[in-house]
Each structure stands twice: as structure tokens, then as C-alpha cells.
Scaffold this active site. Structure first.
Site, mmCIF file in Angstrom:
data_model
loop_
_atom_site.group_PDB
_atom_site.id
_atom_site.type_symbol
_atom_site.label_atom_id
_atom_site.label_comp_id
_atom_site.label_asym_id
_atom_site.label_seq_id
_atom_site.Cartn_x
_atom_site.Cartn_y
_atom_site.Cartn_z
ATOM 1 C CD GLU A 1 -4.715 2.934 12.549
ATOM 2 O OE1 GLU A 1 -3.635 2.323 12.683
ATOM 3 O OE2 GLU A 1 -5.771 2.375 12.209
ATOM 4 N N GLY B 1 -4.497 -6.224 18.090
ATOM 5 C CA GLY B 1 -3.077 -6.427 17.839
ATOM 6 C C GLY B 1 -2.757 -7.746 17.165
ATOM 7 C CG ASP C 1 -4.846 -1.817 8.071
ATOM 8 O OD1 ASP C 1 -4.541 -2.611 7.160
ATOM 9 O OD2 ASP C 1 -4.106 -1.577 9.045
ATOM 10 C CG ASP D 1 -0.483 -0.177 2.534
ATOM 11 O OD1 ASP D 1 0.727 -0.470 2.675
ATOM 12 O OD2 ASP D 1 -1.256 -0.025 3.508
ATOM 13 C CE1 TYR E 1 3.646 -0.891 7.739
ATOM 14 C CE2 TYR E 1 4.239 1.399 8.157
ATOM 15 C CZ TYR E 1 3.448 0.458 7.522
ATOM 16 O OH TYR E 1 2.470 0.887 6.646
ATOM 17 C CG LEU F 1 -6.907 -10.496 12.203
ATOM 18 C CD1 LEU F 1 -7.774 -11.510 12.942
ATOM 19 C CD2 LEU F 1 -6.679 -10.946 10.764
ATOM 20 C CB SER F 2 -7.464 -3.919 10.574
ATOM 21 O OG SER F 2 -6.433 -3.347 9.881
HETATM 22 P P1 ADP Z 1 -4.384 -4.361 14.835
HETATM 23 O O1 ADP Z 1 -4.913 -3.137 14.178
HETATM 24 O O2 ADP Z 1 -3.836 -5.333 13.860
HETATM 25 O O3 ADP Z 1 -5.378 -5.007 15.746
HETATM 26 P P2 ADP Z 1 -2.720 -2.398 16.087
HETATM 27 O O4 ADP Z 1 -1.521 -2.501 16.939
HETATM 28 O O5 ADP Z 1 -2.652 -1.577 14.861
HETATM 29 O O6 ADP Z 1 -3.164 -3.901 15.746
HETATM 30 O O7 ADP Z 1 -3.931 -1.838 16.924
HETATM 31 C C1 ADP Z 1 -4.248 -2.391 18.177
HETATM 32 C C2 ADP Z 1 -4.486 -1.268 19.177
HETATM 33 O O8 ADP Z 1 -5.686 -0.545 18.841
HETATM 34 C C3 ADP Z 1 -4.729 -1.768 20.580
HETATM 35 O O9 ADP Z 1 -3.529 -1.997 21.259
HETATM 36 C C4 ADP Z 1 -5.518 -0.622 21.179
HETATM 37 O O10 ADP Z 1 -4.663 0.441 21.532
HETATM 38 C C5 ADP Z 1 -6.357 -0.143 20.015
HETATM 39 N N1 ADP Z 1 -7.697 -0.771 19.978
HETATM 40 C C6 ADP Z 1 -8.252 -1.375 18.915
HETATM 41 N N2 ADP Z 1 -9.499 -1.814 19.203
HETATM 42 C C7 ADP Z 1 -9.744 -1.481 20.495
HETATM 43 C C8 ADP Z 1 -10.856 -1.654 21.385
HETATM 44 N N3 ADP Z 1 -11.981 -2.281 20.985
HETATM 45 N N4 ADP Z 1 -10.736 -1.186 22.644
HETATM 46 C C9 ADP Z 1 -9.624 -0.542 23.050
HETATM 47 N N5 ADP Z 1 -8.555 -0.359 22.261
HETATM 48 C C10 ADP Z 1 -8.590 -0.803 20.996
HETATM 49 MG MG MG Z 2 -3.747 -1.707 13.122
#
Ligand code: ADP
Ligand code: MG
Length: 453
Positions: A179, A136, A191, A49, A248, A139-140
Site C-alpha cells: 500500500e 473506498g 487495517d 496507529d 493524511y 472499511l479497508s
Molecule cells: P478502503 O481501503 O477504505 O476501501 P482505499 O482507498 O484504501 O479505501 O482502497 C480502495 C482501493 O483499493 C480501490 O480504489 C481499489 O483500487 C482497491 N481495491 C480494493 N478492493 C478491490 C477489489 N475487490 N477490486 C478491485 N480493486 C480493489
Molecule cells: Mg484502505
């Protein structure tokens, strides 16, 4: 050994009620709207991307639900079912990039980004999140959170961008900025586009070439594995957080340095150029060489296709790539560039194989993608490689890591009814090796973000 847990998607109505309830319990009054945005699985096209390349994501049936209400002031308060007792808050007034810590940076960052983009009518809000997207895991969940927030804010502040695909591109930019700029988590746009622009039963061919309009950047591609007697297993390795700080960014930087050396704006230009050239041994090479895509655009080093073609008449894909790689700094940069260029090529090949119903070919392309991410781009870890190897040994047509890497999930294309057995075989191997216990989910192409209450 215990059986691998499969994460089920939440029912929309039940999840909307749960988000509503959490909102009322936290803030003492009701929300104005409830929106849902999905996580995503990228089928192929990884780390492409930010190189202006191609990706092929589906939206997951697993979603993040946000109950939200506007406020009269600039205060933001957010709560999540991850920890219902912790309410985070921030003041949008005078807020600068990077000033919010923790997960609330994502939703706060969306409102901040919209205001920074000039939407001065956007003020504070209260929000409650309920989600079944694993956090984390590649899967976004982060995009599910920022995209659901962006659409809910668009709704309560009457911006009018949520109703059209074109309008959603503005909200996507706000989600990306949240982000990148507020949470400090680098993201290339895959994403957020997947979460906002996919449709049920379809993957999208997402074209990240700079400057494309809504119509040009997304093409829905039918994705119905059931019709082929297949399933897509997603397995979250649950690998502990890796020390991947800066990895990254380092990959992005190497790609940018390669572009500077090659005299192109993005590696996509090279990918398109080589795709337009005949392979070694293909007939009629001479007529294609000098006049192919990219001809006349000599790079800073005089490496344009037209230039090269003029010297030897019959430029082929292999010869052109040899010259491209020869112009790069070292072996490491060559391998990074080789991944990006080959991966962009695999996306359209994969789409063609799907259209022809050639699932063996799709599987081979999944495998080639993973191997390239492992050997050339070096973003896999042992858990990802072991999971992929076991899936292949268990008869998967193909298996690959999905997402940015350094942990997270794999996908495996398997015969219908085989997901459980393949996931279990991976879990058993993980147990033997002392890895964390993985978890799984069954993936199909779900709908884009939408209002649910
Ligand atoms: P991914 O997007 O692949 O799940 P990332 O590291 O990009 O991994 O994002 C994960 C982060 O997003 C979490 O550590 C948290 O800070 C935040 N997050 C995502 N969804 C939630 C949620 N439902 N509640 C609280 N924090 C969230
Ligand atoms: Mg993410």
C-alpha cells in the site's frame, strides 16, 4: 423515499466458488487455492496507529476472496469482479516502487514487497478477486485485498508464515509495503493487523508501540453486542471522493514535528506519561509526580516529567499537558497532538467500559472520539458529522466516524433492532440536504483472514 440498502456478507462457500469461476473464465485453468481476508471496523483509536498508539478494531464478516495460482515466470495477472473484463498485468522482474498504476498495484505490490524483503522464491501469479467489502468506504477493502493476496502467496510459495500469529506479522509488513510503496497510499498498519489477526466474537486491542512482539501487540477483547441487547450499525456515507490529497500525510507530518519538539520518538510516550499522572484534585499527587512513567527522560527542551516534577513536586496530568502543549509550535499543532493523546487514552477506557458492561460510557467515548476528530484533528466532512448527529438524535448510545476520515463510514451503537430505523433517518436527512444516498451494513466481530478452498 427508498429504503437504505444493507450490504450482506457473502457466504464463504458461494464466494469461493465465484472466485474460482472467475479465475477459470479468465485464465482457462483452475486456481491452486482460495483465501479470504476481511475488511475491518475500528471501534475507537483513530489516527493513533502511526503515533505508536492503541486501536480497537473488529474484522467484518464482509470479505475479499482471492483465487490464486503460482506461475513459472515473473508475470502477474489480476482480475476483479468490479470489472470482470479488465485483466491487469505487470512483470515483477525489475519492478520498482510506485511503478504500477490502478488497483492492481495492491496485489502486485504484495509480491514485489515479499521479493524486496528477500523472499526470492516468490514469482508471478494469476489471481481473481471477488469481494463484498465496499471500496473506498473506510472499511479497508485495500487491506482485505493485500492480506488475502499475501496469505495466498505464502501458501502457494510455501513461505510458512500464514499459520501463526507471529508469522503473519511478516505478511502484514508486505501488505503495508504494497500500500505505502507500490500503491502510494499511506497506511499505518491498523487495517492489515485487523484483517490478519482478529478473531470471531472479539475485537483486538492493537498496540502499535514500536518494537513489540506478536504476543505484546495484540490482545483479544470479547465483543458480543448481542449479549447486551445492542447492534453496531455501519453506515457508508458514499460521499463523493474528497480532495484530500496530502491531508493524511500532513497529519502524520505534524505529529512527527511535534515529536521532534517534545524530544520523543512517538506521541504514545506522552500519552503513557500523562496516563500515569494523577488528575488535578486527585489525592496523593506529590508521591506520583516525580516518579511516574517517563520520569528521567527529559525531552530536547528539558520537558521530561522528572524534570518538571522536580520543580513543583506535584505534577498532575493537566499541568503536564499544559507544558506539552506550550512547547508546540502553534494552536493547530496543539489540537492535532491533543487528539492523538486523548484518543489513545480513550481506547483503554473503552475496553474497561466494555468489560464492565457500561454501554452508556462506551457510547460517550465514541462521541468524544468523533468530536475530537471533528474539532481537533479536522478529518470529518459534513456527511460524517450529519450522519453522527442524526444517529445520536435517534437514540444511539454513541456514534463516530471510523477509518481515516474525509469521507467513508460512521459507526453507531444502537439498541438491537434499531439499525434499520437509524440508517433510514440518516438517509432521509441526506436526501433533504442533497447528499449522496448512503448504504449500510450490520457489523459483528468476524474471523481473521483464512483459507476457504
Ligand atoms: P478502503 O481501503 O477504505 O476501501 P482505499 O482507498 O484504501 O479505501 O482502497 C480502495 C482501493 O483499493 C480501490 O480504489 C481499489 O483500487 C482497491 N481495491 C480494493 N478492493 C478491490 C477489489 N475487490 N477490486 C478491485 N480493486 C480493489
Ligand atoms: Mg484502505
Amino acid at each position: 423515499m427508498t429504503s437504505v440498502p444493507f450490504i450482506e456478507p457473502l457466504d464463504d462457500a458461494a464466494a469461493a466458488r465465484a472466485a474460482h469461476k472467475l479465475f477459470v473464465r479468465t485464465y482457462g485453468h483452475g486456481p491452486a487455492v482460495v483465501w479470504a481476508a476481511p475488511g475491518r471496523v475500528n471501534l475507537i483509536g483513530e489516527h493513533t496507529d502511526y503515533n505508536g498508539g492503541l486501536c480497537l478494531p473488529i474484522a467484518l464478516p464482509h470479505r475479499t476472496y482471492v483465487a490464486l495460482a503460482a506461475r513459472d515466470d515473473d508475470l502477474v495477472r489480476v482480475v476483479s469482479d468490479v470489472d470482470e473484463s479488465a485483466v491487469a498485468s505487470a512483470d515483477l522482474q525489475g519492478l520498482h516502487a510506485g511503478e504500477v498504476d490502478g488497483w492492481s498495484a495492491y496485489p502486485v505490490g504484495v509480491a514485489w514487497a515479499l521479493r524486496t524483503m528477500g523472499f526470492a522464491d516468490v514469482h508471478g501469479f494469476d489471481a481473481a478477486f471477488v469481494s463484498c467489502v465496499p471500496l473506498g468506504s473506510g472499511l479497508s477493502s485495500s487491506a482485505a485485498m493485500t492480506c488475502s493476496t499475501a496469505l495466498a502467496l505464502d501458501d502457494v510459495y510455501g513461505l510458512g508464515f500464514g499459520d501463526s500469529d507471529e508469522g503473519r506479522m511478516t505478511l502484514i509488513n508486505a501488505a503495508i509495503s504494497a500500500e505505502n510503496d507500490m500503491a502510494g497510499a499511506s497506511t499505518g498498519g491498523l487495517d492489515q493487523n485487523a484483517s490478519m489477526r482478529c478473531s470471531a466474537g472479539h475485537a483486538i486491542r492493537l498496540d502499535c508501540k514500536p518494537g513489540l512482539d506478536a504476543h505484546e501487540s495484540v490482545k483479544p477483547e470479547p465483543f458480543d453486542l448481542q449479549a447486551h441487547g445492542l447492534e453496531l450499525l455501519v453506515l457508508d456515507t458514499c460521499a463523493p471522493h474528497q480532495l484530500n490529497d496530502g491531508q493524511y500525510e500532513a497529519r502524520r507530518r505534524t505529529c512527527e514535528q511535534a515529536c521532534a519538539l517534545l524530544g520523543v520518538a512517538t506521541l504514545r510516550e506522552i500519552a503513557d506519561e500523562v496516563a500515569g499522572l494523577p488528575r488535578e484534585g486527585e489525592a496523593d499527587a506529590g508521591s506520583v509526580g516525580a516518579g511516574s512513567v517517563g520520569a528521567g527522560r527529559a525531552g530536547a527542551n528539558g520537558m521530561g516529567a522528572g524534570d518538571a516534577g522536580a520543580h513543583d513536586g506535584a505534577m498532575t496530568r493537566e499541568r503536564r499537558l499544559e507544558k506539552v502543549y506550550g512547547a508546540l509550535e502553534d494552536d493547530l499543532m496543539m489540537r492535532r497532538v491533543r487528539h492523538v493523546i486523548s484518543e489513545i487514552g480513550r481506547v483503554d477506557e473503552c475496553i474497561a467500559a466494555f468489560q464492565e458492561g457500561d454501554m452508556r460510557r462506551v457510547g460517550q467515548l465514541f462521541n468524544a472520539s468523533h468530536d475530537s476528530l471533528r474539532d481537533d484533528y479536522e478529518v470529518t466532512i459534513p456527511e460524517l458529522d450529519v450522519a453522527v448527529n442524526v444517529a445520536r438524535q435517534c437514540g444511539a448510545y454513541g456514534a463516530r466516524m471510523t477509518g481515516g476520515g474525509f469521507g467513508g463510514s460512521i459507526i453507531a451503537l444502537v439498541d438491537a433492532g434499531r439499525s434499520q430505523a437509524v440508517a433510514q433517518a440518516i438517509a432521509d436527512e441526506f436526501a433533504r440536504r442533497g447528499f449522496h444516498e448512503p448504504r449500510a451494513l450490520a457489523a459483528w466481530a468476524g474471523a481473521a483472514a483464512e483459507q476457504v478452498a
